[in-house]
Design a protein around this motif. Structure first.
Motif, short mmCIF file in Angstrom:
data_model
loop_
_atom_site.label_atom_id
_atom_site.label_comp_id
_atom_site.label_asym_id
_atom_site.label_seq_id
_atom_site.Cartn_x
_atom_site.Cartn_y
_atom_site.Cartn_z
N SER A 144 -0.98 12.35 -13.97
CA SER A 144 -2.07 12.46 -12.96
C SER A 144 -3.38 11.67 -13.54
N THR A 147 -3.11 8.51 -12.31
CA THR A 147 -3.37 8.05 -10.75
C THR A 147 -4.96 8.09 -10.58
N GLU A 157 -1.88 3.97 -5.30
CA GLU A 157 -0.69 4.66 -5.67
C GLU A 157 0.20 5.06 -4.34
N TYR A 159 2.98 7.89 -3.31
CA TYR A 159 3.30 9.38 -3.82
C TYR A 159 4.80 9.57 -3.13
N TRP A 279 -2.38 15.08 -8.67
CA TRP A 279 -2.55 13.61 -8.57
C TRP A 279 -3.77 13.47 -7.84
#
Length: 305
Positions: A144, A147, A157, A159, A279
């Motif tokens: 986290s 990110t 990023e 996901y 995140w």
């Protein structure tokens, strides 16, 4: 739909600030975060007066917190502002903040939870901000934190999470907005409220009674906030509470019931919010949401320039 304006990406050597926009904290709690930003990220960290201030449950009076935030906004040498923690209080000061310098010299504002009020206000001005770990929560989860670093420094990023039985498959593209469900409901009708039409909404919450999650979803639905979304991402709903008489549904089931009639994609379980994993999400940036029975993939538009 275009992304909102992204503040400049950070570079090593940049100056950043930590303020406390809401509840008070022990300044020692953020020392590990300061060390990470200085030693690992190469940033110069300025700590505001609100971080060590106290007024009942707040990090100083409204005047102290607003003055601290305003000072960091108006200092054009500062490239990002982190709220040390959430709690409660940022909506009490947001209307007293002058964003004229910010509009000419935008900078990243970072936080989650109560800081949802600040994110929404910044989006109303046309700029992106980062819903992400705060200094008090930096040490909870390495990925986290990575990110957050990535988005701050102009990286991106992708996901991917496994599918959930309640997922509603589909694809959507639109600005991603959202944050804490309680704060989003609290902002309806305020100067910090924004249009949710044709956007991808993400929501999360912590320690809420199940009936209150239902009540907030009812409010958002009656206010027309859910009708024209492009997609919905349901994040962490942590430590939800029951009354003596069971409500009869889980947080995800409550939300699923209220969006059942809409035809946009919905996914459940993205690690964002009050859980170990949180995140980072660049609010106001165009995102692509792809929900299938097997998995959900969330990607973000690249920053140009």
């Amino acid at each position: 739909m275009e992304s909102l304006i992204a503040p400049p990406s950070l570079q090593k050597g940049d100056k950043v600030a930590i303020v406390a926009l809401a509840s008070k904290l022990n300044p020692q709690d953020i020392q590990p975060a300061i060390q990470i930003m200085q030693d690992n990220w190469g940033l110069e960290v300025l700590v505001g007066e609100s971080v060590s201030a106290s007024y009942f449950g707040f990090a100083g009076t409204d005047e102290v917190r607003a003055r601290d935030f305003q000072k960091m906004i108006d200092d054009t040498s500062i490239k990002a502002i982190f709220s040390a923690r959430g709690g409660y209080g940022s909506s009490r000061i947001i209307d007293s903040i002058d964003f004229e310098v910010f509009k000419q010299n935008p900078k990243w504002v970072v936080g989650f939870s109560d800081i949802t009020a600040v994110h929404s206000h910044i989006q109303s001005l046309g700029f992106q901000s980062l819903h992400a770990p705060m200094p008090k929560t930096f040490m909870k989860d390495d990925y986290s934190l990575e990110t957050l670093r990535a988005f701050l420094f102009g990286e991106n990023e992708r996901y991917e999470i496994a599918g959930d039985d309640l997922d509603k498959p589909g694809k959507a593209t639109g600005q991603i907005i959202g944050g804490n469900l309680c704060l989003l409901a609290h902002l309806v009708g305020s100067p910090s409220d924004i249009s949710w039409d044709y956007k991808i909404l993400f929501i999360e919450d912590v320690s809420e009674y199940l009936y209150n999650i239902d009540r907030m979803m009812v409010q958002l639905k009656r206010a027309g906030k859910l009708r024209n979304l492009k997609g919905l991402i349901v994040g962490s709903f942590t430590d939800s509470k029951e009354n003596d008489e069971p409500f009869g549904k889980s947080p995800y089931e409550i939300i699923a019931e209220h969006v059942l009639e809409y035809d946009y994609p919905v996914c459940y379980g993205l690690p964002t919010g009050h859980a170990t994993a949180n995140w980072a999400i660049p609010c106001g940036r165009v995102a692509n949401l792809d929900v299938s029975l097997e998995k959900t993939v969330l990607t973000f538009q690249e920053i140009i320039g």
